[in-house]
Design a protein around this motif. Structure first.
Motif, PDB file in Angstrom:
ATOM      1  N   GLY A 433       0.776  -1.233   0.000  1.00  0.00           N
ATOM      2  CA  GLY A 433       0.000   0.000   0.000  1.00  0.00           C
ATOM      3  C   GLY A 433       0.802   1.274   0.000  1.00  0.00           C
ATOM      4  N   TYR A 434       2.134   1.171   0.163  1.00  0.00           N
ATOM      5  CA  TYR A 434       2.955   2.363   0.323  1.00  0.00           C
ATOM      6  C   TYR A 434       2.786   3.332  -0.852  1.00  0.00           C
ATOM      7  CZ  TYR A 434       6.884   5.442   1.193  1.00  0.00           C
ATOM      8  OH  TYR A 434       7.657   6.549   1.425  1.00  0.00           O
ATOM      9  N   GLY A 435       2.330   4.530  -0.535  1.00  0.00           N
ATOM     10  CA  GLY A 435       2.170   5.568  -1.546  1.00  0.00           C
ATOM     11  C   GLY A 435       1.017   5.351  -2.507  1.00  0.00           C
ATOM     12  N   ASP A 443      -2.523   5.036  11.216  1.00  0.00           N
ATOM     13  CA  ASP A 443      -2.861   6.261  11.948  1.00  0.00           C
ATOM     14  C   ASP A 443      -4.145   6.913  11.441  1.00  0.00           C
ATOM     15  OD1 ASP A 443      -1.919   7.115   9.522  1.00  0.00           O
ATOM     16  OD2 ASP A 443      -0.269   8.317  10.318  1.00  0.00           O
ATOM     17  N   ASN A 444      -4.921   6.175  10.633  1.00  0.00           N
ATOM     18  CA  ASN A 444      -6.238   6.627  10.165  1.00  0.00           C
ATOM     19  C   ASN A 444      -6.197   7.956   9.419  1.00  0.00           C
ATOM     20  OD1 ASN A 444      -7.762   4.424  11.118  1.00  0.00           O
ATOM     21  ND2 ASN A 444      -7.836   5.296  13.177  1.00  0.00           N
ATOM     22  N   ASP A 445      -5.123   8.154   8.620  1.00  0.00           N
ATOM     23  CA  ASP A 445      -5.083   9.348   7.778  1.00  0.00           C
ATOM     24  C   ASP A 445      -5.282   9.006   6.310  1.00  0.00           C
ATOM     25  OD1 ASP A 445      -2.681   8.131   7.235  1.00  0.00           O
ATOM     26  OD2 ASP A 445      -1.442   9.920   7.530  1.00  0.00           O
ATOM     27  N   SER A 446      -5.792   7.801   6.060  1.00  0.00           N
ATOM     28  CA  SER A 446      -6.220   7.363   4.723  1.00  0.00           C
ATOM     29  C   SER A 446      -5.089   7.237   3.717  1.00  0.00           C
ATOM     30  CB  SER A 446      -7.309   8.307   4.170  1.00  0.00           C
ATOM     31  OG  SER A 446      -8.430   8.308   5.025  1.00  0.00           O
ATOM     32  N   ASP A 447      -3.868   6.975   4.185  1.00  0.00           N
ATOM     33  CA  ASP A 447      -2.782   6.661   3.265  1.00  0.00           C
ATOM     34  C   ASP A 447      -1.819   5.702   3.949  1.00  0.00           C
ATOM     35  OD1 ASP A 447      -1.194   8.148   5.009  1.00  0.00           O
ATOM     36  OD2 ASP A 447      -1.056   9.880   3.697  1.00  0.00           O
ATOM     37  N   THR A 448      -0.840   5.233   3.203  1.00  0.00           N
ATOM     38  CA  THR A 448       0.193   4.347   3.724  1.00  0.00           C
ATOM     39  C   THR A 448       1.539   5.009   3.510  1.00  0.00           C
ATOM     40  OG1 THR A 448      -1.142   2.388   3.206  1.00  0.00           O
ATOM     41  CG2 THR A 448       1.205   2.046   3.558  1.00  0.00           C
TER      42      THR A 448
END
Length: 507
Positions: A433-435, A443-448
């Motif tokens: 999922g990175y990037g 951390d629930n900020d909708s990105d990896t």
């Protein structure tokens, strides 16, 4: 019989006509005039890259050459802002983009302030195929944020993807002459084939009387739609498949939507809002693991199924509703039994009074964050996992049994595969999922990203089991991050010609 030579000549001619140029161009633009020139002059496969800034447009940007990409230079959509004549100003340009050919990409920029449409896909050309709209903010549009128009029921728009975008209204809607009070909506398209709408946020799209069109509104001959991992916050109408009014498609026995998957979305309906989910004249629609939350639990039509009865050519059929949280009223006006009791019996958590699905089940339901808390005991771990829904709204793995609704709750940040243990088996999810997506989001900020990796490291071995592998040494962690980033950053290189000062360099 054809000779080998004539066959070779035929193949060569077909290649000349059908294959994009080997050497496409990059147009680096930093002014409105250079942007307009690049759009007018671009050839098949060219990329128009906009420097950071605000571009006050004098005219519509017409993308009628196939394979063209328009994108912001930095990847941050807030850095490049395209401005039309105004949401409530009847002046040119009334549209920002017109998409009139295949394989058009628009990404990494903001579209704002137009009287009619932000991005219009013109199905009338019968060439709209493979459009990608990604990481685009669309703000304050007078009629439709993304419009898919048509000339006849044969004007299909195929293989369109709208992803990672933010459709936002911050200004009040002003009624335009000759149109209804609530003639405003998000994505509104007809004759859609194989559309994907994913990982977007739709917020505050309102008309005058609280009856605006859908934030996602697909109708008249749609087929095979995928609507997943979207967040809908305080729109008049959030998801609408089909239209109650008649049309040429339905008059010919064609369903408004034939085949759709709606999964892992969250819908917050504000007190004055109209409808959370509306299904009208649909066939073979799957509604799995969504969260529908009405602030006014007594208001009708949070979830609505309707058609024109058994005498219709297109009565509701093949509708499958499972593993959803529905906190609010269900309106049943379709063929079959779609009452609250029936929907609950299909395997959904339905609360018509607000005494079971409580506000404290969610992180911040008043502002649209419908992630579960540890107090959602009635939802956590009580639903059988559906084979086609193996991830949640954040891309996190769903165990079996799974949770009702869009979110899979976890007490263990960094437990990306959902087995309640943070260990080395979670690392591949972060790497994948990175990037790209939220499958490694801790951390629930909708990105990896790297922050999620550090949370995984700190949480390593947490969970109910013991006897796991030792926490990786810092040097091992650093090398792992470098390797993962390097691996994920590799992309096939393509040869392009950079156009400086808006002049094309020959390939």
């Amino acid at each position: 019989m054809l000779s080998i030579r004539s066959i070779a000549i035929s193949i060569s001619l077909i290649s000349m006509v059908c294959v994009p140029p080997v050497c496409a161009a990059i147009w680096n633009v930093s002014s409105t005039s250079s942007l307009v020139n690049a759009v007018d002059s671009a050839n098949w496969g060219d990329e128009i890259v906009l420097a950071s800034g605000t571009y006050n447009l004098p005219s519509i940007l017409r993308l009628d050459t196939p394979g063209v990409t328009v994108r912001g230079a930095t990847g941050n959509r807030d850095d490049v802002v395209l401005v039309g004549g105004g949401m409530n100003n009847d002046v040119s340009p009334r549209n920002i983009f017109l998409v009139e050919n295949e394989d058009i990409t628009i990404r990494d920029l903001t579209v704002s302030e137009s009287y009619w449409n932000g991005i219009q896909l013109r199905g009338e050309t019968n060439r709209v195929n493979g459009t990608l709209i990604s990481n685009v903010k669309i703000m304050n549009i007078g009629q439709r944020y993304i419009k898919g128009s048509k000339g006849s029921i044969s004007d299909e728009m195929r293989n369109v993807t709208i992803e990672n975008s933010y459709l936002l209204q911050t200004k009040p809607y002003v009624q335009q002459p000759g149109v209804p009070n609530d003639y405003i909506g998000g994505i509104d398209a007809m004759i859609t084939k194989n559309w994907t709408i994913r990982d977007n946020v739709f917020e505050g799209i309102h008309g005058l009387d609280g009856e605006g069109r859908g934030a996602v509104f697909l109708w008249q001959g749609g087929e095979n739609a995928l609507i997943e991992r979207n967040i809908f916050i305080n729109n008049d109408r959030s998801i609408a498949l089909g239209n109650w009014g008649s049309g040429p498609a339905r008059d010919n026995g064609i369903y408004d939507m034939d085949g759709a998957i709606i999964r892992n979305n969250t819908v917050l309906r504000y007190p004055a809002g109209d409808i959370g989910m509306e299904l009208v004249h649909t066939k073979d629609v799957e509604v799995f693991n969504n969260t529908f939350y009405s602030q006014d639990v007594n208001k009708s039509r949070l979830f609505s199924v309707l058609d024109h009865g058994s005498g219709s050519l297109t009565p509701t059929t093949g509708l499958d509703i499972q593993n959803n949280i529905i906190r609010g009223q269900i309106t049943d006006s379709g063929v079959g039994d779609w009452s609250a009791a029936a929907v609950e019996a299909m395997g959904n958590l339905v609360d018509l009074t607000g005494v079971e699905v409580l506000e404290n089940w969610f992180v911040d339901p008043q502002n649209g964050d419908l992630h579960l808390t540890n107090l959602a005991t009635g939802a956590i771990g009580h639903a059988p996992r559906i084979s086609s829904v193996f991830e949640d709204i954040d891309g996190n793995f769903r165990p079996d049994p799974t949770d009702y609704g869009a979110d899979q709750f976890s007490l263990y940040p960094g437990d990306f595969n959902g087995d309640e243990i943070v260990d080395d088996s979670d690392l591949p999810y972060w790497q994948a999922g990175y990037g790209l997506d939220a499958s490694g989001d801790a951390d629930n900020d909708s990105d990896t990203d790297g922050k999620d990796f550090l949370i995984w490291q700190r949480s390593f071995q947490s969970g109910p089991s013991t006897g796991l592998t030792a926490i990786p040494e810092p040097s091992t962690v650093i090398m792992g991050v470098i390797y993962a980033i390097g691996f994920l950053a590799r992309r096939p290189n393509s040869k392009r010609v950079v156009i400086e000062n808006h002049l094309r360099i020959a390939c």
